[in-house]
Design a protein around this motif. Structure first.
Motif, PDB file in Angstrom:
ATOM      1  N   ASP A 166       0.836  -1.213   0.000  1.00 55.95           N
ATOM      2  CA  ASP A 166       0.000   0.000   0.000  1.00 55.95           C
ATOM      3  C   ASP A 166       0.865   1.255   0.000  1.00 55.95           C
ATOM      4  N   LEU A 167       1.982   1.218   0.727  1.00 61.68           N
ATOM      5  CA  LEU A 167       2.891   2.369   0.746  1.00 61.68           C
ATOM      6  C   LEU A 167       3.477   2.609  -0.647  1.00 61.68           C
ATOM      7  N   LEU A 168       3.850   1.545  -1.340  1.00 63.75           N
ATOM      8  CA  LEU A 168       4.386   1.701  -2.697  1.00 63.75           C
ATOM      9  C   LEU A 168       3.350   2.302  -3.633  1.00 63.75           C
ATOM     10  N   ARG A 169       2.101   1.878  -3.508  1.00 61.71           N
ATOM     11  CA  ARG A 169       1.036   2.444  -4.344  1.00 61.71           C
ATOM     12  C   ARG A 169       0.852   3.933  -4.028  1.00 61.71           C
ATOM     13  N   HIS A 170       0.860   4.247  -2.759  1.00 66.55           N
ATOM     14  CA  HIS A 170       0.723   5.638  -2.335  1.00 66.55           C
ATOM     15  C   HIS A 170       1.881   6.477  -2.871  1.00 66.55           C
ATOM     16  N   THR A 171       3.092   5.912  -2.847  1.00 68.40           N
ATOM     17  CA  THR A 171       4.274   6.628  -3.335  1.00 68.40           C
ATOM     18  C   THR A 171       4.188   6.850  -4.846  1.00 68.40           C
ATOM     19  N   LYS A 172       3.717   5.842  -5.561  1.00 68.49           N
ATOM     20  CA  LYS A 172       3.564   5.997  -7.010  1.00 68.49           C
ATOM     21  C   LYS A 172       2.597   7.126  -7.337  1.00 68.49           C
ATOM     22  N   THR A 173       1.519   7.239  -6.558  1.00 73.09           N
ATOM     23  CA  THR A 173       0.526   8.291  -6.788  1.00 73.09           C
ATOM     24  C   THR A 173       1.090   9.662  -6.442  1.00 73.09           C
ATOM     25  N   SER A 174       1.794   9.754  -5.311  1.00 74.04           N
ATOM     26  CA  SER A 174       2.307  11.046  -4.842  1.00 74.04           C
ATOM     27  C   SER A 174       3.552  11.491  -5.582  1.00 74.04           C
ATOM     28  N   LEU A 175       4.409  10.523  -5.946  1.00 78.17           N
ATOM     29  CA  LEU A 175       5.701  10.835  -6.569  1.00 78.17           C
ATOM     30  C   LEU A 175       5.868   9.981  -7.832  1.00 78.17           C
ATOM     31  N   PRO A 176       5.065  10.209  -8.849  1.00 74.35           N
ATOM     32  CA  PRO A 176       5.056   9.324 -10.022  1.00 74.35           C
ATOM     33  C   PRO A 176       6.347   9.329 -10.826  1.00 74.35           C
ATOM     34  N   LYS A 177       7.155  10.372 -10.703  1.00 65.03           N
ATOM     35  CA  LYS A 177       8.386  10.461 -11.491  1.00 65.03           C
ATOM     36  C   LYS A 177       9.639  10.198 -10.649  1.00 65.03           C
ATOM     37  N   THR A 178       9.462   9.862  -9.387  1.00 63.24           N
ATOM     38  CA  THR A 178      10.585   9.650  -8.490  1.00 63.24           C
ATOM     39  C   THR A 178      11.040   8.191  -8.529  1.00 63.24           C
ATOM     40  N   ALA A 179      12.337   7.961  -8.748  1.00 60.20           N
ATOM     41  CA  ALA A 179      12.881   6.599  -8.701  1.00 60.20           C
ATOM     42  C   ALA A 179      12.892   6.123  -7.253  1.00 60.20           C
ATOM     43  N   ILE A 180      12.392   4.908  -7.026  1.00 60.93           N
ATOM     44  CA  ILE A 180      12.288   4.359  -5.681  1.00 60.93           C
ATOM     45  C   ILE A 180      13.191   3.139  -5.560  1.00 60.93           C
ATOM     46  N   ASP A 181      14.054   3.146  -4.540  1.00 61.15           N
ATOM     47  CA  ASP A 181      14.896   2.002  -4.222  1.00 61.15           C
ATOM     48  C   ASP A 181      14.454   1.415  -2.894  1.00 61.15           C
ATOM     49  N   VAL A 182      14.235   0.120  -2.879  1.00 66.17           N
ATOM     50  CA  VAL A 182      13.854  -0.594  -1.662  1.00 66.17           C
ATOM     51  C   VAL A 182      15.001  -1.514  -1.270  1.00 66.17           C
ATOM     52  N   LEU A 183      15.408  -1.470  -0.007  1.00 66.61           N
ATOM     53  CA  LEU A 183      16.415  -2.396   0.498  1.00 66.61           C
ATOM     54  C   LEU A 183      15.700  -3.515   1.239  1.00 66.61           C
ATOM     55  N   SER A 184      15.910  -4.758   0.799  1.00 67.91           N
ATOM     56  CA  SER A 184      15.199  -5.904   1.349  1.00 67.91           C
ATOM     57  C   SER A 184      16.091  -7.132   1.294  1.00 67.91           C
ATOM     58  N   ASN A 185      15.858  -8.081   2.203  1.00 63.12           N
ATOM     59  CA  ASN A 185      16.601  -9.338   2.099  1.00 63.12           C
ATOM     60  C   ASN A 185      15.989 -10.271   1.064  1.00 63.12           C
ATOM     61  N   GLY A 186      14.837  -9.896   0.516  1.00 63.66           N
ATOM     62  CA  GLY A 186      14.264 -10.613  -0.616  1.00 63.66           C
ATOM     63  C   GLY A 186      13.462 -11.849  -0.283  1.00 63.66           C
ATOM     64  N   ARG A 187      13.462 -12.293   0.978  1.00 67.83           N
ATOM     65  CA  ARG A 187      12.849 -13.580   1.306  1.00 67.83           C
ATOM     66  C   ARG A 187      11.324 -13.561   1.154  1.00 67.83           C
ATOM     67  N   ALA A 188      10.702 -12.430   1.403  1.00 69.32           N
ATOM     68  CA  ALA A 188       9.236 -12.373   1.306  1.00 69.32           C
ATOM     69  C   ALA A 188       8.756 -12.655  -0.113  1.00 69.32           C
ATOM     70  N   PHE A 189       9.612 -12.375  -1.104  1.00 65.00           N
ATOM     71  CA  PHE A 189       9.197 -12.549  -2.499  1.00 65.00           C
ATOM     72  C   PHE A 189       9.208 -14.012  -2.928  1.00 65.00           C
ATOM     73  N   LYS A 190       9.632 -14.912  -2.039  1.00 66.69           N
ATOM     74  CA  LYS A 190       9.511 -16.346  -2.341  1.00 66.69           C
ATOM     75  C   LYS A 190       8.045 -16.731  -2.485  1.00 66.69           C
ATOM     76  N   ASP A 191       7.169 -15.966  -1.837  1.00 62.76           N
ATOM     77  CA  ASP A 191       5.724 -16.126  -1.976  1.00 62.76           C
ATOM     78  C   ASP A 191       5.301 -15.436  -3.273  1.00 62.76           C
ATOM     79  N   MET A 192       4.931 -16.214  -4.273  1.00 62.42           N
ATOM     80  CA  MET A 192       4.622 -15.641  -5.577  1.00 62.42           C
ATOM     81  C   MET A 192       3.453 -14.671  -5.500  1.00 62.42           C
ATOM     82  N   ASP A 193       2.493 -14.916  -4.626  1.00 68.07           N
ATOM     83  CA  ASP A 193       1.368 -13.988  -4.498  1.00 68.07           C
ATOM     84  C   ASP A 193       1.849 -12.610  -4.030  1.00 68.07           C
TER      85      ASP A 193
END
Length: 399
Positions: A166-193
């Motif tokens: 939801d935060l990413l969606r909000h950021t896209k709406t508020s800052l549509p031209k701003t490049a966004i970098d997320v720092l993550s260990n990546g493990r949550a993305f093992k869940d395809m959903d």
């Protein structure tokens, strides 16, 4: 090094709870705007109606009965129009959350994490800090839309699940031209959903930076202090790339990762060739690194040939590669095409030896913590006749 947070002497308080507010040096803004501004007070200004006043001068309290008035010193001289602060009138606490003139703005979303990395610069805490997610939403709404880049970090931001999406969606709406970098260990993305929910945000300039510390699963899991982390991280990366998402792999180089650095880069080149970027990063002497320094420290000068081999290998496979957080005098000349000035400006310093260096402007310098605790013993000034390729700007924002 800039001081981004601390406590200010309270001259007057209107008993407001903590709040976010934008700095202004213009006392001619409309009455409506004044309630969302902190006036950086100068002599002769009219402070009437501002929610907060920051002053380095003696201040007559009677002029602003409804304002919070704080005394600021030289350490906050960098504050300027458009900067965003969190102020707490009860304690005098101040934290600069966004600096308009800086390319190094990162928003901390949580201090919770499912890793316990040996060199973590933001040691995890078992606390409920979900208020940071709400503050991030409020902050994003206040940030100017022309901002070029912004980072989200933790802890582990994906622990919020749908709240993070939801935060990413909000950021896209508020800052549509701003490049966004997320720092993550990546493990949550093992869940395809979850990976699909992330991809469905469809932000055109969204990149997630995920660490891989070794091609050996046991070694990676040891560095992050979490069993099974390697397999879940790799699966997360594969899921993201199957959904055409931008992924950067980040390797922090220290004694526990350097022995297999070349093999790790070869693993990436052969198995993850579709990756968008690889960052080979020097060690920051902060957080858990300090108590683990004997376990982690190796002088960058000692592994410069290994670094050259790793960079050459990635270049030969056409993998976009950058070398972050090193000094030019500690790397071989063949690395300079991949070298980036990457240390965030608020924690970037140089040694006395660097003052006379002919390549100081091209060099990224040191972390302030490295200057204080540990740095290469081989830092030397380049003479005036030195010739090196100019370093390139960092990819998106410096970490």
């Amino acid at each position: 090094m800039l001081k981004l947070h601390g406590r200010l002497p309270i001259i007057q308080t209107a008993a407001n709870p903590p709040y976010l507010i934008t700095v202004t040096t213009d006392d001619r803004v409309s009455p409506e705007a004044r309630q969302t501004r902190a006036l950086l007070m100068r002599q002769g200004m009219n402070p009437e109606g501002f929610k907060a006043i920051l002053t380095d001068q003696p201040y007559p309290v009677t002029q602003a009965q409804q304002s919070d008035v704080f005394q600021i010193g030289e350490e906050y001289a960098y504050l300027n129009d458009g900067d965003i602060l969190r102020l707490d009138p009860a304690s005098g606490a101040i934290r600069c959350l966004y600096r308009r003139a800086s390319p190094n703005n990162t928003i901390l979303l949580t201090e919770q994490c499912d890793h316990y990395c040996l060199m973590c610069s933001q040691p995890p805490k078992q606390i409920d800090d979900s208020w940071l997610l709400k503050e991030a939403r409020d902050l994003v709404a206040m940030i100017p839309p022309e901002t070029e880049c912004l980072g989200f970090s933790g802890g582990e931001p994906t622990l919020y699940g749908q709240g993070f999406i939801d935060l990413l969606r909000h950021t896209k709406t508020s800052l549509p031209k701003t490049a966004i970098d997320v720092l993550s260990n990546g493990r949550a993305f093992k869940d395809m959903d979850f990976a699909k929910a992330y991809a469905e945000v469809q932000h055109p300039e969204l990149m997630v930076g995920i660490p891989i510390y070794s091609d050996d699963a046991v070694r990676h899991d040891y560095v992050v202090q979490s069993r099974g982390a390697f397999d879940e991280t790799i699966q997360g990366i594969l899921n993201l790339k199957s959904l055409q998402q931008r992924v950067e792999i980040r390797i922090v180089i220290h004694r526990q990762t350097v022995d297999r650095l070349v093999q790790t880069c070869r693993f990436i080149a052969r198995n993850l060739l579709f990756i968008d970027h690889v960052a080979l990063m020097g060690l920051e002497i902060t957080g858990f690194t300090r108590p683990n320094l004997d376990l982690l420290w190796i002088d960058p000068f000692e592994y410069k040939d290994v670094l050259s081999e790793a960079v050459t290998l990635l270049n030969s496979y056409g993998v976009p590669t950058s070398v972050y957080n090193h000094q030019l005098c500690t790397v071989n000349p063949d690395v300079t095409e991949n070298y980036r000035k990457s240390i965030s400006d608020w924690k970037n310093e140089y040694l006395e030896e660097c003052v006379k260096c002919a390549k100081r402007r091209e060099c990224g310098g040191l972390f302030s913590s490295s200057k204080l605790y540990k740095h290469s013993a081989y830092i030397t000034a380049f003479p005036p006749d030195s010739v090196l390729p100019a370093s390139k700007p960092p990819v998106n924002y410096p970490r």
